[in-house]
Design a protein around this motif. Structure first.
Motif, PDB file in Angstrom:
ATOM      1  N   GLU A 125       0.830  -1.213   0.000  1.00 57.08           N
ATOM      2  CA  GLU A 125       0.000   0.000   0.000  1.00 57.08           C
ATOM      3  C   GLU A 125       0.854   1.248   0.000  1.00 57.08           C
ATOM      4  O   GLU A 125       0.560   2.221  -0.700  1.00 57.08           O
ATOM      5  N   ILE A 126       1.916   1.231   0.810  1.00 55.97           N
ATOM      6  CA  ILE A 126       2.809   2.397   0.862  1.00 55.97           C
ATOM      7  C   ILE A 126       3.433   2.625  -0.510  1.00 55.97           C
ATOM      8  O   ILE A 126       3.489   3.754  -1.012  1.00 55.97           O
ATOM      9  N   LEU A 127       3.856   1.534  -1.136  1.00 52.15           N
ATOM     10  CA  LEU A 127       4.463   1.644  -2.474  1.00 52.15           C
ATOM     11  C   LEU A 127       3.469   2.225  -3.471  1.00 52.15           C
ATOM     12  O   LEU A 127       3.826   3.074  -4.292  1.00 52.15           O
ATOM     13  N   CYS A 128       2.232   1.729  -3.393  1.00 55.11           N
ATOM     14  CA  CYS A 128       1.199   2.212  -4.318  1.00 55.11           C
ATOM     15  C   CYS A 128       0.987   3.704  -4.126  1.00 55.11           C
ATOM     16  O   CYS A 128       0.882   4.460  -5.101  1.00 55.11           O
ATOM     17  N   ILE A 129       0.925   4.133  -2.884  1.00 60.03           N
ATOM     18  CA  ILE A 129       0.712   5.551  -2.614  1.00 60.03           C
ATOM     19  C   ILE A 129       1.875   6.361  -3.161  1.00 60.03           C
ATOM     20  O   ILE A 129       1.690   7.412  -3.790  1.00 60.03           O
ATOM     21  N   GLN A 130       3.078   5.854  -2.967  1.00 58.85           N
ATOM     22  CA  GLN A 130       4.254   6.558  -3.488  1.00 58.85           C
ATOM     23  C   GLN A 130       4.204   6.642  -5.001  1.00 58.85           C
ATOM     24  O   GLN A 130       4.499   7.673  -5.596  1.00 58.85           O
ATOM     25  N   MET A 131       3.801   5.548  -5.642  1.00 56.82           N
ATOM     26  CA  MET A 131       3.746   5.539  -7.109  1.00 56.82           C
ATOM     27  C   MET A 131       2.639   6.450  -7.614  1.00 56.82           C
ATOM     28  O   MET A 131       2.800   7.120  -8.633  1.00 56.82           O
ATOM     29  N   GLN A 132       1.521   6.460  -6.906  1.00 57.35           N
ATOM     30  CA  GLN A 132       0.419   7.323  -7.346  1.00 57.35           C
ATOM     31  C   GLN A 132       0.781   8.781  -7.153  1.00 57.35           C
ATOM     32  O   GLN A 132       0.407   9.639  -7.943  1.00 57.35           O
ATOM     33  N   HIS A 133       1.513   9.054  -6.096  1.00 56.64           N
ATOM     34  CA  HIS A 133       1.783  10.434  -5.707  1.00 56.64           C
ATOM     35  C   HIS A 133       2.767  11.096  -6.650  1.00 56.64           C
ATOM     36  O   HIS A 133       2.507  12.154  -7.204  1.00 56.64           O
TER      37      HIS A 133
END
Lengths: 206, 131
Positions: A125-133
């Motif tokens: 989830e953290i990775l996804c947020i970083q990628m989305q951001h």
């Protein structure tokens, strides 16, 4: 092991250690076995007369002569720990005659597996947020200067990377919620696994 | 379930071989201690004793006896490898691992909330600029 107190711990297992020596009263083992408690009785330091249940349960599961042999093979400073672990195993076996301690190992291994999966989900989830951001900020800057076709292409590729991230998230979530049951070990499978590859303790939690 | 039924052939089971006695048709050990695995019974006998194993087998239901024998064999082997802690050592290690993972999961969830709230803050600020 905490040796400064009367309680020794195996992780969270707390077992009281009684180090009373032979006094005028026979030790619990000699009482149960109805024999004279000699000065050099091997059981006396570890089975005081005020805790008859402790020896009774060890005798029931292992037998007095086996316990005596085991203790004789150990140096004196390790005998208290050995007795405590035998008491623990004997209690586990009486509570669960089929699996004994192996049931606890199975339970803990399942807990470890579940926690590892939950950790993987959170990290994904953290990775996804970083990628989305990060790509979102850059792509929005560029959108204002590009024509319609370029905008459509950029938004499409951005959505693909987010979808891939979400797919990994869904897989990790499914595993953690038990939908992929093959990852959970039963006591039987643990026994089979260990019988094939005897006592590689690290395999219990990898 | 591995049932060797060695008592029906000429070969006694591992238990009766070890104990040097006749392996009868109703031998309680025979289905679980085949003659080709002598070490399994030898270990269990050394730690628990034949009579204690027999008592345990009589206490459990027949369909659970194989698992009971295998768990006894596992514990016996663990005790022979580690005479002080036996399989309790493994339990201790697993418990520590559970605690470590719980702590790490807690920290990761805190990070996750921090990331999520940061993203929420930046998006609304950006939305303001675009508007």
């Amino acid at each position: 092991m905490d040796k400064t107190s009367n309680f020794e711990t195996y992780g969270e297992i707390v077992i009281k250690v009684d180090m009373g020596g032979p006094g005028s009263s026979p030790c619990a083992s000699c009482k149960l076995l109805r024999r004279r408690c000699a000065k050099e009785c091997i059981f006396a330091p570890y089975f005081p007369p005020d805790d008859p249940h402790k020896f009774a349960i060890v005798h029931k599961v292992f037998g007095a002569s086996n316990v005596s042999k085991m203790l004789q093979e150990l140096p004196v400073h390790q005998r208290a720990d050995a007795v405590n672990s035998l008491v623990f195993e004997a209690n586990a076996r009486v509570r669960d005659p089929v699996y004994g301690c192996v049931g606890a190992i199975s339970y803990l291994q399942n807990q470890v597996t579940q926690l590892q999966m939950q950790l993987a989900v959170a990290q994904t989830e953290i990775l996804c947020i970083q990628m989305q951001h990060e790509p979102t900020l850059q792509s929005h800057h560029e959108v204002f200067e590009l024509d319609q076709d370029d905008k459509a292409h950029l938004l499409h590729s951005n959505n693909n990377s987010i979808n891939n991230c979400n797919n990994n998230y869904n897989l990790a979530y499914a595993m953690s919620s038990g939908q992929l049951n093959s990852n959970f070990a039963s006591p039987s499978s643990i026994i089979q696994m260990q019988m094939q590859d005897p006592l590689k303790q690290e395999s219990l939690w990898t | 379930m591995s049932s060797s039924y060695s008592n029906y052939t000429n070969s006694p089971c591992a238990a009766c071989k070890f104990l040097r006695r006749k392996c009868t048709s109703d031998c309680v050990f025979a289905p679980y201690f085949p003659p080709e695995e002598p070490l399994k019974f030898a270990n269990v006998h050394r730690i628990f004793g034949a009579s204690n194993v027999s008592k345990i087998l009589h206490e459990v239901a027949p369909h659970q006896r194989e698992d009971a024998v295998n768990s006894l064999a596992y514990e016996a082997e663990a005790r022979l490898k580690d005479p002080v802690y036996g399989c309790v050592g493994a339990i201790s290690v697993l418990q520590r691992e559970v605690l470590r993972l719980q702590r790490e999961l807690e920290e990761t969830n805190v990070d996750l909330m921090r990331y999520a709230s940061c993203l929420g803050g930046e998006t609304s600020a950006y939305g303001g600029r675009r508007g």
